[in-house]
Design a protein around this motif. Structure first.
Motif, PDB file in Angstrom:
ATOM      1  N   VAL A  91       0.839  -1.189   0.000  1.00  0.00           N
ATOM      2  CA  VAL A  91       0.000   0.000   0.000  1.00  0.00           C
ATOM      3  C   VAL A  91       0.878   1.245   0.000  1.00  0.00           C
ATOM      4  N   ARG A  92       0.405   2.287  -0.667  1.00  0.00           N
ATOM      5  CA  ARG A  92       1.110   3.570  -0.681  1.00  0.00           C
ATOM      6  C   ARG A  92       0.109   4.696  -0.423  1.00  0.00           C
ATOM      7  N   LEU A  93       0.612   5.748   0.202  1.00  0.00           N
ATOM      8  CA  LEU A  93      -0.161   6.965   0.373  1.00  0.00           C
ATOM      9  C   LEU A  93       0.373   7.985  -0.621  1.00  0.00           C
ATOM     10  N   LEU A  94      -0.461   8.388  -1.557  1.00  0.00           N
ATOM     11  CA  LEU A  94      -0.060   9.277  -2.636  1.00  0.00           C
ATOM     12  C   LEU A  94      -0.371  10.714  -2.245  1.00  0.00           C
ATOM     13  N   ASN A  95       0.616  11.587  -2.428  1.00  0.00           N
ATOM     14  CA  ASN A  95       0.454  12.981  -2.034  1.00  0.00           C
ATOM     15  C   ASN A  95      -0.414  13.745  -3.042  1.00  0.00           C
ATOM     16  N   VAL A  96      -1.664  13.355  -3.078  1.00  0.00           N
ATOM     17  CA  VAL A  96      -2.678  13.993  -3.916  1.00  0.00           C
ATOM     18  C   VAL A  96      -3.853  14.325  -3.004  1.00  0.00           C
ATOM     19  N   THR A  97      -4.415  15.508  -3.187  1.00  0.00           N
ATOM     20  CA  THR A  97      -5.516  15.948  -2.331  1.00  0.00           C
ATOM     21  C   THR A  97      -6.828  15.993  -3.093  1.00  0.00           C
ATOM     22  N   ILE A  98      -7.862  15.454  -2.465  1.00  0.00           N
ATOM     23  CA  ILE A  98      -9.219  15.541  -2.988  1.00  0.00           C
ATOM     24  C   ILE A  98     -10.046  16.365  -1.999  1.00  0.00           C
ATOM     25  N   TYR A  99     -10.837  17.285  -2.538  1.00  0.00           N
ATOM     26  CA  TYR A  99     -11.712  18.096  -1.696  1.00  0.00           C
ATOM     27  C   TYR A  99     -13.149  17.627  -1.889  1.00  0.00           C
ATOM     28  N   GLU A 100     -13.861  17.572  -0.777  1.00  0.00           N
ATOM     29  CA  GLU A 100     -15.293  17.269  -0.861  1.00  0.00           C
ATOM     30  C   GLU A 100     -16.009  18.081   0.205  1.00  0.00           C
ATOM     31  N   GLY A 101     -17.294  18.264   0.014  1.00  0.00           N
ATOM     32  CA  GLY A 101     -18.068  19.041   0.970  1.00  0.00           C
ATOM     33  C   GLY A 101     -18.190  18.333   2.306  1.00  0.00           C
ATOM     34  N   ALA A 102     -18.037  19.101   3.380  1.00  0.00           N
ATOM     35  CA  ALA A 102     -18.236  18.565   4.726  1.00  0.00           C
ATOM     36  C   ALA A 102     -19.731  18.363   4.969  1.00  0.00           C
ATOM     37  N   PRO A 103     -20.110  17.617   6.001  1.00  0.00           N
ATOM     38  CA  PRO A 103     -21.537  17.486   6.314  1.00  0.00           C
ATOM     39  C   PRO A 103     -22.193  18.864   6.425  1.00  0.00           C
ATOM     40  N   GLN A 104     -23.377  18.988   5.850  1.00  0.00           N
ATOM     41  CA  GLN A 104     -24.026  20.289   5.756  1.00  0.00           C
ATOM     42  C   GLN A 104     -24.617  20.756   7.083  1.00  0.00           C
ATOM     43  N   SER A 105     -25.010  19.810   7.911  1.00  0.00           N
ATOM     44  CA  SER A 105     -25.683  20.157   9.164  1.00  0.00           C
ATOM     45  C   SER A 105     -25.199  19.247  10.286  1.00  0.00           C
ATOM     46  N   LEU A 106     -25.595  19.588  11.496  1.00  0.00           N
ATOM     47  CA  LEU A 106     -25.236  18.769  12.650  1.00  0.00           C
ATOM     48  C   LEU A 106     -25.812  17.369  12.520  1.00  0.00           C
ATOM     49  N   LYS A 107     -27.034  17.270  12.014  1.00  0.00           N
ATOM     50  CA  LYS A 107     -27.662  15.962  11.821  1.00  0.00           C
ATOM     51  C   LYS A 107     -26.869  15.118  10.832  1.00  0.00           C
ATOM     52  N   SER A 108     -26.432  15.730   9.738  1.00  0.00           N
ATOM     53  CA  SER A 108     -25.641  15.000   8.735  1.00  0.00           C
ATOM     54  C   SER A 108     -24.315  14.545   9.320  1.00  0.00           C
TER      55      SER A 108
END
Length: 404
Positions: free
Chosen positions: A250-267
């Motif tokens: 296994v390798r950890l590749l120095n590439v970053t992916i951005y995604e939206g955080a949970p929108q609300s406390l419930k999420s």
């Protein structure tokens, strides 16, 4: 019973000290610069065919478009990319969106495959495995993206293809969760600490990382050996067990992916319950299903890595004991353990300020955020049923949208 409770209490209080020590070791040794692999752009044309799996469920058009654009902008021969989009039979809205965006893939000479799951909704792993049955035999690399993933590195697919060609089985990347509100900002700080401090330390000590499903790349040969994606709550973290069983690379590749955080406390709560239950599922299987198949040292390492949610509970317990000590006496050894455990959590944001130069005032709320997550861990241990655990994410801000 008293002895058992004493052992469990000591285990819970010592866990944060172990994780804290690993994190301090990670910071001092600058492990983040060592475990995340940088690859020089490879201009070779002898590249394998890549199957990109896209399990979509009740997605927004905005999130789908972000992911499709991330694929299109990859500097990779488009005729060697095949996109497998898995939809649910009752998800008519997402199907409507896919009929629009699939034309973008065709226009860029990427072959799209639309797969409709007619079975009852089960899990993300079940959807991924539906797609696996249809990928061509010449696909050597399988990459998973979620809706809303923004991949800024145009060389991501080239880099994973090169590593797979060199014999690596599984490749992980950094996944930063971002958002405009307090939950989004705290999620971003949380992922900064995880990918730059905790994960590099654990990877160095244990030898296998906990992987994120977004941007995950796996050799099709390895998937064949393990029978496809583990049909578990957290199929990504469960892969660590298979890596240990098969001595996978296994390798950890120095590439970053951005995604939206949970929108609300419930999420946020629903997302974390699913994650923590997934960790506990892994922990139980290590002890009951794989105990005799793994070396003792691997069992101990996997117990440590899957006990990570319990360290959050320990923080809550530590604070409770410190407060109790103000009104009544507790054993000095227990008090010292509680004080040390809580101190490590309070000091963790210092790394963000001193080393990563983060100036956001939200950092002051980070310790309380982790205490709150300790309560979510306790909630995850209850039998409360929450179907599918779909996370509603915040839309990414323009600074990420404009890059595409």
């Amino acid at each position: 019973m008293y002895v058992a409770l004493s052992i469990i209490s000591a285990y819970l209080l010592i866990l944060p000290l172990i994780y804290g020590s690993i994190s301090i070791f990670s910071i001092i040794k600058r492990l983040s610069n060592k475990v995340w692999v940088d690859i020089i752009n490879d201009s070779t044309n002898n590249l394998p065919t890549i199957a990109i799996l896209l399990p979509f469920y009740h997605e927004t058009f905005h999130d789908i478009l972000l992911t499709i654009k991330s694929i299109i902008r990859q500097d990779y021969p488009k005729d060697k990319i095949e996109a497998f989009i898995v939809l649910e039979h009752d998800d008519k809205i997402t199907f409507k969106y896919i009929n629009v965006v699939k034309q973008l893939l065709v226009r860029h000479k990427i072959k799209p495959h639309i797969i409709i799951n007619d079975d009852p909704r089960s899990s993300k792993a079940y959807a991924l495995n539906k797609a696996l049955k249809l990928i061509p035999k010449n696909c050597e690399v399988v990459v998973v993206y979620d809706a809303g993933d923004v991949v800024l590195d145009k060389q991501h697919l080239r880099k994973v293809a090169r590593l797979i060609k060199e014999g690596i089985d599984v490749i992980g990347v950094k996944v930063y969760r971002v958002g405009k509100n307090i939950i989004g900002k705290l999620s971003f700080l949380d992922t900064l600490l995880w990918y730059n401090v905790a994960l590099p330390g654990l990877f160095k000590v244990i030898g296998y990382p906990l992987l994120s499903g977004e941007g995950l790349a796996i050799s099709s040969n390895f998937l064949m050996r393990i029978g496809g994606f583990p049909d578990k709550l957290t199929e990504d973290s469960y892969l660590t067990i298979h890596l240990a069983l098969l001595r996978g690379k296994v390798r950890l590749l120095n590439v970053t992916i951005y995604e939206g955080a949970p929108q609300s406390l419930k999420s946020l709560i629903k997302q974390r319950i699913r994650w923590y239950r997934g960790y506990f599922e892994c922990l139980v299987d290590v002890l009951l299903k794989y105990l005799r198949k793994l070396r003792l040292i691997d069992v101990l390492k996997l117990i440590l890595i899957y006990s990570e949610p319990l360290a959050l509970v320990s923080t809550t317990i530590s604070l409770t004991l410190i407060i109790i000590s103000l009104f009544t006496s507790i054993h000095p050894f227990v008090f010292i353990l509680a004080l040390l455990s809580f101190s490590l959590v309070v000091m963790a944001p210092l790394y963000l300020i001193l080393d990563l130069k983060i100036k956001s005032k939200v950092i002051l709320l980070a310790p309380f955020y982790w205490l709150f997550q300790g309560l979510i861990v306790l909630l995850a241990l209850t039998p409360i049923h929450m179907p599918w655990f779909k996370t509603i994410r915040a839309q990414l801000t323009r600074e990420y949208n404009n890059t595409l």
